[in-house]
Structures are given as structure tokens and as C-alpha cells.
Design an enzyme around this catalytic site. Structure first.
Site, PDB file in Angstrom:
ATOM      1  N   SER A 182       0.795  -1.233   0.000  1.00 50.84           N
ATOM      2  CA  SER A 182       0.000   0.000   0.000  1.00 50.84           C
ATOM      3  C   SER A 182       0.822   1.274   0.000  1.00 50.84           C
ATOM      4  O   SER A 182       0.300   2.327  -0.331  1.00 50.84           O
ATOM      5  CB  SER A 182      -0.942  -0.001   1.196  1.00 50.84           C
ATOM      6  N   HIS A 210      -5.497  -4.199  -1.627  1.00 58.06           N
ATOM      7  CA  HIS A 210      -5.366  -3.141  -2.646  1.00 58.06           C
ATOM      8  C   HIS A 210      -5.419  -3.684  -4.078  1.00 58.06           C
ATOM      9  O   HIS A 210      -5.283  -2.917  -5.030  1.00 58.06           O
ATOM     10  CB  HIS A 210      -4.088  -2.328  -2.431  1.00 58.06           C
ATOM     11  N   LYS A 241     -12.324  -1.029   0.091  1.00 58.40           N
ATOM     12  CA  LYS A 241     -11.514  -0.189  -0.804  1.00 58.40           C
ATOM     13  C   LYS A 241     -12.209  -0.099  -2.158  1.00 58.40           C
ATOM     14  O   LYS A 241     -13.182   0.622  -2.284  1.00 58.40           O
ATOM     15  CB  LYS A 241     -10.086  -0.728  -0.840  1.00 58.40           C
TER      16      LYS A 241
HETATM   17  C1  LIG Z   1      -6.533  -1.817   4.099  1.00 61.16           C
HETATM   18  C2  LIG Z   1      -5.892  -3.120   4.336  1.00 61.16           C
HETATM   19  C3  LIG Z   1      -6.435  -4.021   5.244  1.00 61.16           C
HETATM   20  C4  LIG Z   1      -7.624  -3.670   6.088  1.00 61.16           C
HETATM   21  O1  LIG Z   1      -8.803  -3.707   5.367  1.00 61.16           O
HETATM   22  P1  LIG Z   1     -10.125  -3.081   6.041  1.00 61.16           P
HETATM   23  O2  LIG Z   1     -11.232  -3.670   5.269  1.00 61.16           O
HETATM   24  O3  LIG Z   1     -10.007  -1.592   5.898  1.00 61.16           O
HETATM   25  O4  LIG Z   1     -10.107  -3.501   7.467  1.00 61.16           O
HETATM   26  C5  LIG Z   1      -5.841  -5.251   5.385  1.00 61.16           C
HETATM   27  N1  LIG Z   1      -4.750  -5.582   4.673  1.00 61.16           N
HETATM   28  C6  LIG Z   1      -4.178  -4.740   3.793  1.00 61.16           C
HETATM   29  C7  LIG Z   1      -2.982  -5.162   3.019  1.00 61.16           C
HETATM   30  C8  LIG Z   1      -4.726  -3.465   3.601  1.00 61.16           C
HETATM   31  O5  LIG Z   1      -4.170  -2.625   2.733  1.00 61.16           O
END
Ligand SMILES: *Cc1c(COP(=O)(O)O)cnc(C)c1O
Length: 394
Positions: A182, A210, A241
């Protein structure tokens, strides 16, 4: 006189503040979209994970409203007691179908999907091989499992092999990696990692938060991107996301899903996703199943911005996805850059230590299908202006 048991917290907060490390939380006064309102001003938004612009999509809003009329809001229970509705079952069925996976289970978030999965698969006496840049939720899930964690160098398959060889006899082992990282926007070499895991009889898990809705045909995710259907045991994804709602999922083999229904602790001990959230997710899967138009637009926008930023002279690091870092170096410069962007009408986050290594501070530009070409041109002009003013560009 007794001492205040919380005074150390005030001291810590004070120290963070004087080091310029206190997280400043912006309040958004509008729906999530290409532009957002902050402090009464409209800004071009390059901060959100709303990759496909679904967060405020009319069909998704409508689906959530209809679900409230049909099911109410709160689930009233955890999934295993009385929290599983026909909506939850339908979402899981549709996600498995969309992703060409044997089965799927959903959670309240991507974070809880990781917390559910890793401790259900490994425990004390077992080994986890984890990329050194993996997400915080993977790190916490590994700790919760009480298995031994061996970190391998970022996306380095030779180092992964060396760490496995150095571990001796492995009773039970798990290899875990983010799909898209990310902060840098690079992609794990999942095909090569998969070959290593298979050669050593290890469970393979990828967290594609992502990449869900971004990578693969029509946004089907990293397993689809590499054509590894049936070979990756656990594909974690998020509905928070690209899907524009909130929630998490595990797609993979039926065996894994059946096991997580029995042993995934956030599934057993934390309430189910709400009806409007689940219905909104079902609609998001429907939109993606019907057309790859939004995913194609996301990539067009991301490529346009990458080329535009590089043509201006910005260093975009290792990015090959819609996450576009502008590498600036020192944290105060990145913060000043972000402040000036904000003043000029662009909302883009500065990211520094400890989220990224010392000396690798950056502005992270999050691209979205929601942006029009005009939005992107307007933004590029502002990035250029600030870049010249701060002598990042000559
Ligand atoms: C954003 C993210 C999460 C968390 O996801 P949420 O649905 O916001 O709890 C978990 N793992 C990775 C790699 C992320 O980028």
C-alpha cells in the site's frame, strides 16, 4: 498524593506533537468522490481507496436503502448464532463465483479477516514466513497465532527460499504476503512465491486488499492476475476499498472456508456485517460482474497520472498500480508539500516514518475511476506548481 495512571499518555502525545508525528485527522463534509469538501472548501481528492468510485454510486446507495427496508440495520448477533441472513449467504456465493474460487467467507473488515485466518491456520510450534513490509493486520494476526514469525526481505523469493531452508524441519508452515503493497504500489511476485510454497508443502496466503477490484480480469484480484486459481489456499480481500463499502473476505478452497466458519474468532465472537453494508457489497459485485468499464477507467487514469508525474520529473518509485508515491526523501519536505497542495486545492497525504523507512517520505497519490481527465490535468498543474516552488522539480 496519588499519581495519575494516565499521565504517561499525555507525555507520549506531547512528544509525538513536538516531533511533528501527531496524526492530524481531516474531517470530510461530503460524500467520498473525485472531490471532497473539507473546512468548507472543495478539494480534488487523491487520498481515498475508493478505486472505482463505488463509495457513492447511485446503484449501491439504492441497494443499501432497499436492504434497510427489507432487513433493518443491525444484525443483532454474530454470524454463528443469529447473524447470518440470506444477504450474507448470497454475498459469499456471488463473491466466490466472481472470483472463480471454490468458496468464500465474509468478515466485518479486511483487518478482521486476517485476525480470523492466521491464528486458525497456525499456532505455537508452527512457522510463518512473512514479507517484511506486510500490513499491520497481518503482523497483529501473526502475533495472535503465537507461531514463530520469520520475516523475509521484501518481495525477495530467493530470501524466502533461504529462510525456509534455514528453518529446518517444519511441522506446519504458512507463507503470507500482501498482494499490492500500500505504500509503494508494487505487486508481490505471487507466481514465484506460490512455486516455493508448493515445493515445501506450505500453506500460501495473500492479502489482496489493494488488488481486489483492481488487479485481474475485471478486478477479480491478484490470484486471477497471475492465473493461480486453485493454487493459493487463502486470498484475503477487502470490501472497504475498491468495492466502496466496508467488510472483508477470504476466498479459496472449500476446506479453508469450512474451517474458518468453525475457528475464525471474529466470525464467532463479533457481530455480522450490517444488512445495508452486505446489500451494497452484493450490488458492487453485480456492477463488476456486468462490465469491466470502471476497472479500465481506473487503470487509464493511473497510467495517465504516472506518465504525467514522470514527465514533470517526479520519482514515482516502484509503483506499477494505481497507488502512486512521489518520493521526496525527508518527512518535513513531504509534509510541507502536502500542506501546499491542500492550500492549492489538492488533498493528498504525506507519508513518513514510521509508516515508511527514514528518508523515504513521500506524497501518496491514490488514483480512482471517479476522476475525470479534467480533474487529472488540474491536479498535475498543481503538483507541478508546488514541485517547482519547493525545488523538487527544476
Ligand atoms: C486496508 C488493508 C487491510 C484492512 O482492510 P479493512 O477492510 O479496511 O479492514 C488489510 N490488509 C491490507 C494489506 C490493507 O491494505
Amino acid at each position: 498524593m496519588t499519581t495519575n495512571p494516565l499521565s504517561w499518555i499525555e507525555d507520549e502525545l506531547q512528544q509525538l506533537d513536538s516531533a511533528g508525528l501527531l496524526a492530524r485527522i481531516r474531517t470530510i463534509e461530503s460524500p467520498m468522490g473525485a472531490r471532497v469538501t473539507i473546512e468548507g472548501r472543495q478539494l480534488l481528492n487523491f487520498c481515498a481507496n475508493n478505486y472505482l468510485g463505488l463509495a457513492n454510486h447511485p446503484r449501491i446507495r439504492q441497494a443499501a436503502k432497499e436492504a434497510i427496508d427489507a432487513y433493518g440495520v443491525g444484525p443483532g448477533a454474530v454470524r454463528t448464532i443469529a447473524g447470518t441472513t440470506t444477504l450474507h449467504v448470497e454475498l459469499e456465493r456471488r463473491l466466490a463465483e466472481f472470483k472463480h474460487a471454490e468458496a468464500c467467507i465474509t468478515f466485518q473488515s479486511g483487518f478482521t479477516a486476517n485476525l480470523a485466518t492466521i491464528p486458525a491456520l497456525v499456532g505455537p510450534g508452527d512457522l510463518i514466513f512473512s514479507d517484511e513490509l506486510n500490513h499491520a493486520s497481518i503482523i497483529d494476526a501473526c502475533r495472535l497465532s503465537r507461531a514463530q514469525v520469520v520475516r523475509y526481505a521484501h518481495c525477495d523469493v530467493a530470501d524466502l527460499e533461504a529462510k525456509i531452508a534455514g528453518a529446518g524441519a517444519i511441522r506446519r508452515g504458512l507463507v503470507v504476503t500482501d498482494g499490492v503493497f500500500s505504500m509503494d504500489g508494487d505487486v508481490a511476485p505471487l507466481d514465484a512465491i506460490c512455486a516455493v510454497a508448493e515445493a515445501h508443502g506450505l500453506i500460501l496466503m495473500v492479502d489482496d486488499a489493494h488488488g481486489e477490484g483492481v488487479l485481474g480480469q475485471g478486478g477479480r484480484g491478484i490470484v486471477d492476475h497471475f492465473g493461480l486459481h486453485g493454487r493459493v489456499h487463502v486470498e484475503v480481500g477487502t470490501l472497504s476499498k475498491a468495492f466502496g463499502v466496508v467488510g472483508g473476505l477470504v476466498a479459496g478452497q472449500e476446506t479453508i472456508v469450512r474451517w474458518l466458519r468453525q475457528r475464525g474468532r471474529p466470525f464467532l465472537f463479533s457481530s455480522a456485517m450490517t444488512a445495508p453494508d452486505v446489500a451494497a457489497c452484493i450490488e458492487a459485485v453485480a456492477i463488476l460482474s456486468e462490465s469491466d468499464e470502471l476497472v479500465a477507467r481506473l487503470w487509464d487514469n493511473a497510467n495517465y497520472m504516472r506518465q504525467g508525474m514522470q514527465a514533470l520529473g517526479f520519482d514515482t518509485g516502484a509503483s506499477v498500480t494505481p497507488i502512486l508515491p512521489l518520493m521526496l526523501g525527508e518527512a518535513p519536505l513531504a509534509q510541507e508539500f502536502s500542506r501546499r497542495l491542500f492550500a492549492e486545492g489538492v488533498f493528498a497525504m504525506a507519508i513518513g516514518y514510521p509508516t515508511v523507512p527514514m528518508g523515504k517520505a513521500r506524497i501518496r497519490v491514490m488514483n480512482s475511476a471517479a476522476h475525470s481527465r479534467q480533474d487529472l490535468d488540474e491536479a498535475l498543474a498543481i503538483f507541478e506548481k508546488v514541485g517547482r516552488a519547493l525545488e523538487v522539480l527544476d
